[in-house]
Design a protein around this motif. Structure first.
Motif, PDB file in Angstrom:
ATOM      1  N   CYS A  31       0.781  -1.234   0.000  1.00 48.44           N
ATOM      2  CA  CYS A  31       0.000   0.000   0.000  1.00 48.44           C
ATOM      3  C   CYS A  31       0.812   1.282   0.000  1.00 48.44           C
ATOM      4  O   CYS A  31       0.609   2.160  -0.808  1.00 48.44           O
ATOM      5  CB  CYS A  31      -0.923   0.037   1.199  1.00 48.44           C
ATOM      6  N   ALA A  32       1.722   1.401   0.929  1.00 51.44           N
ATOM      7  CA  ALA A  32       2.235   2.744   1.195  1.00 51.44           C
ATOM      8  C   ALA A  32       3.724   2.744   1.435  1.00 51.44           C
ATOM      9  O   ALA A  32       4.405   1.758   1.224  1.00 51.44           O
ATOM     10  CB  ALA A  32       1.499   3.329   2.389  1.00 51.44           C
ATOM     11  N   ARG A  33       4.216   3.856   1.885  1.00 47.29           N
ATOM     12  CA  ARG A  33       5.645   4.068   2.064  1.00 47.29           C
ATOM     13  C   ARG A  33       6.317   2.997   2.924  1.00 47.29           C
ATOM     14  O   ARG A  33       5.996   2.835   4.094  1.00 47.29           O
ATOM     15  CB  ARG A  33       5.869   5.432   2.714  1.00 47.29           C
ATOM     16  N   VAL A  35       9.506   1.085   4.981  1.00 45.17           N
ATOM     17  CA  VAL A  35      10.537   1.578   5.902  1.00 45.17           C
ATOM     18  C   VAL A  35      11.842   0.813   5.739  1.00 45.17           C
ATOM     19  O   VAL A  35      11.878  -0.276   5.181  1.00 45.17           O
ATOM     20  CB  VAL A  35      10.082   1.458   7.376  1.00 45.17           C
TER      21      VAL A  35
ATOM     22  N   GLY B  25       2.504   3.517  11.737  1.00 50.67           N
ATOM     23  CA  GLY B  25       3.291   4.598  11.140  1.00 50.67           C
ATOM     24  C   GLY B  25       4.538   4.055  10.471  1.00 50.67           C
ATOM     25  O   GLY B  25       4.915   4.472   9.389  1.00 50.67           O
ATOM     26  N   ARG B  27       5.030   0.892   9.480  1.00 50.47           N
ATOM     27  CA  ARG B  27       4.675   0.155   8.282  1.00 50.47           C
ATOM     28  C   ARG B  27       4.128   1.117   7.246  1.00 50.47           C
ATOM     29  O   ARG B  27       4.075   0.811   6.067  1.00 50.47           O
ATOM     30  CB  ARG B  27       3.609  -0.913   8.596  1.00 50.47           C
ATOM     31  N   ALA B  28       3.675   2.299   7.741  1.00 48.85           N
ATOM     32  CA  ALA B  28       3.109   3.323   6.873  1.00 48.85           C
ATOM     33  C   ALA B  28       1.940   2.748   6.084  1.00 48.85           C
ATOM     34  O   ALA B  28       1.810   2.969   4.892  1.00 48.85           O
ATOM     35  CB  ALA B  28       4.165   3.894   5.932  1.00 48.85           C
ATOM     36  N   SER B  29       1.109   1.991   6.765  1.00 51.04           N
ATOM     37  CA  SER B  29      -0.009   1.337   6.095  1.00 51.04           C
ATOM     38  C   SER B  29      -0.943   0.765   7.149  1.00 51.04           C
ATOM     39  O   SER B  29      -0.507   0.298   8.200  1.00 51.04           O
ATOM     40  CB  SER B  29       0.512   0.203   5.218  1.00 51.04           C
ATOM     41  N   CYS B  31      -3.112  -1.590   6.114  1.00 53.73           N
ATOM     42  CA  CYS B  31      -3.762  -2.560   5.237  1.00 53.73           C
ATOM     43  C   CYS B  31      -3.773  -3.987   5.745  1.00 53.73           C
ATOM     44  O   CYS B  31      -4.790  -4.634   5.779  1.00 53.73           O
ATOM     45  CB  CYS B  31      -3.079  -2.545   3.879  1.00 53.73           C
TER      46      CYS B  31
END
Lengths: 324, 324
Positions: A31-33, A35, B25, B27-29, B31
């Motif tokens: 999905c997203a950024r 790490v 945060g 994982r920045a997801s 989902c």
């Protein structure tokens, strides 16, 4: 080392911190950024010998955490957890507890968890009363937000954060000098305003809260281009490490006031040039900052009482650090 | 330790591995399945002294990785990377390289990256030629898939994986015995089929590929309820650690054939009871497996030539390990 790396290791082998990307499977999401994990290992060197001699072990625990987490944040990572390795002659619970309390205090300052560790009892390896300490820290940084010095450019302003003394480097030189001068650790000196033991065994300052507060203030803009924790090798070696080959750094050594221990050592025969190669000389952490943001960065660092000082700047060059 | 933990540390302080949850945060997801980081620290104890004496440093590097990654996988984690701390009297690049090559070899076997480390030169702390090694491994496990021994139940089958010798524990006892018996390390013994040095300095077996291949075969079912890496304290202490207070373990000590070094030591005056408390006695890793899956697990482990042996079982009890 390299043959074990693969594409997920994104740091250079010579870097202070290792960087390891979590992949999609491990994030379990596309999905997203993503790490990157950041890790480093460090000890406190021969400061241990002095701490043992002066029976001050709590501070060594703080030092051990500090040496690791201050390295970790140079790439913009947030410390997550810390582990220790303590090797002793014989387990002495009271002394061990003192070290662990120090580490716990250090972890609190660095806002990370003291996650575990190993205590090894090896009477044939370590002398009576002697021990060694090693620490390991792991942190996390968003991919694409890591600061690796690649962005350092001519004109960048060098902002120094004061040290509180010697931190944890230069203790082999210090111990030789102490022995030669026959100085007593527990004597009070007016020049220092404290005992010599207080001055040389003060725990290393932990820069994590100040540096993270600063970085949290700039989540989009790239304001800080490089950071250096000033350890063995002093300002020249450690600032030198983030220069790349497009810049040189000019540092105005008169721009800050070092803690009194430095004048004390200088007065008693230690050579200035050698001191700059070995000690932090009063600046424990350096940030290279884009010139247009320097004022804002200074203001933010002052807000958290980090006492920032402009100590120099980057100019076109070939990777040299010039002390003026 | 605890005051530094917070909700993200999900391991118990007394566990061999520390477990740290990555949060949203990081994982920045929001989902999908989050992951937990697992970390541990370990050294190779006084096997270092014997390795230095016999000038075999490569194996110590493998041992260092093995001691850490074998601990890491007990909770079902996949090793990601490894860091080392090497403390020496003086830097001797050739000897250091031998250790690093060993670590690199160990990391290849464990399919993890040798990410970095620290080498500390401390002539006043370590004797000439002497050094110490500490290692640190980080792995990852999906949240909810960590194996912590909580699920161990009466009836579970204990499957042992053979060791290749002493691995890295019991070397203080071994060294005392070697000195008392005045045995020569470089002498060949027919009983051993090799020199004594070959037998006692063989690098620790790395169980990572076998154990992960097994766990990868059961992604939904909970087949393995507990795992133990057999280190200091031998089978009783290490199997004991995963029992909880609902089970005891019965281990049939005649069910496997230990490497010849054990009969060799026994014949030359070492006491059987003490040996079981100190050495792995031929079983380096133990899995507790639900009885209905035992056959399947054995077959899978045989497929990867892990030579599994049923060494006992769990029964209702109060956390004791009975050797029969």
């Amino acid at each position: 080392m390299r043959r074990t790396h693969g594409r997920r290791v994104v740091s250079k082998p010579e870097a202070f911190v290792g960087m390891f990307q979590l992949n999609d499977g491990e994030r379990a999401s596309r999905c997203a950024r993503p790490v990157t994990l950041v890790a480093c290992a460090d000890g406190v060197g021969t400061k241990v010998l002095l701490g043992v001699k002066a029976k001050r072990l709590h501070g060594l625990g703080v030092d051990l955490v500090a040496m690791n987490v201050n390295d970790l944040i140079t790439c913009g990572a947030r410390p997550l957890f810390f582990l220790d390795y303590i090797a002793v002659h014989r387990l002495e619970p009271k002394r061990l507890l003192e070290v662990i309390e120090g580490m716990s205090e250090g972890c609190r300052q660095a806002e990370c968890a003291l996650l575990g560790g190993e205590t090894a009892q090896m009477p044939d390896m370590y002398a009576r009363g002697q021990f060694d300490l090693a620490g390991f820290a792991v942190g996390v940084v968003q991919q694409g937000r890591a600061i690796d010095g690649e962005g350092v450019a001519p004109g960048d302003v060098l902002i120094g954060l004061p040290s509180n003394g010697l931190h944890s480097n230069g203790y082999s030189l210090l111990r030789k000098w102490l022995a030669r001068r026959q100085l007593k650790l527990n004597r009070h000196y007016d020049e220092l305003g404290e005992t010599l033991a207080d001055a040389v065994l003060r725990p290393t300052k932990i820069y994590v809260p100040d540096v993270l507060a600063l970085l949290d203030g700039y989540r989009i803009k790239r304001v800080v281009t490089g950071m250096a924790h000033i350890t063995g090798g002093g300002l020249p070696d450690n600032v030198g490490r983030v220069l790349g080959n497009r810049c040189s750094a000019v540092i105005e050594t008169g721009s800050w006031k070092p803690p009194p221990i430095y004048a004390f050592m200088r007065k008693r025969g230690m050579k200035r040039a050698e001191m700059f190669r070995v000690f932090n000389m009063g600046i424990g952490f350096v940030l290279a900052v884009r010139p247009r943001y320097a004022k804002g960065v200074l203001a933010r660092l002052e807000d958290c009482r980090a006492s920032p000082v402009v100590i120099g700047s980057m100019r076109r060059g070939t990777g040299k650090v010039l002390l003026r």
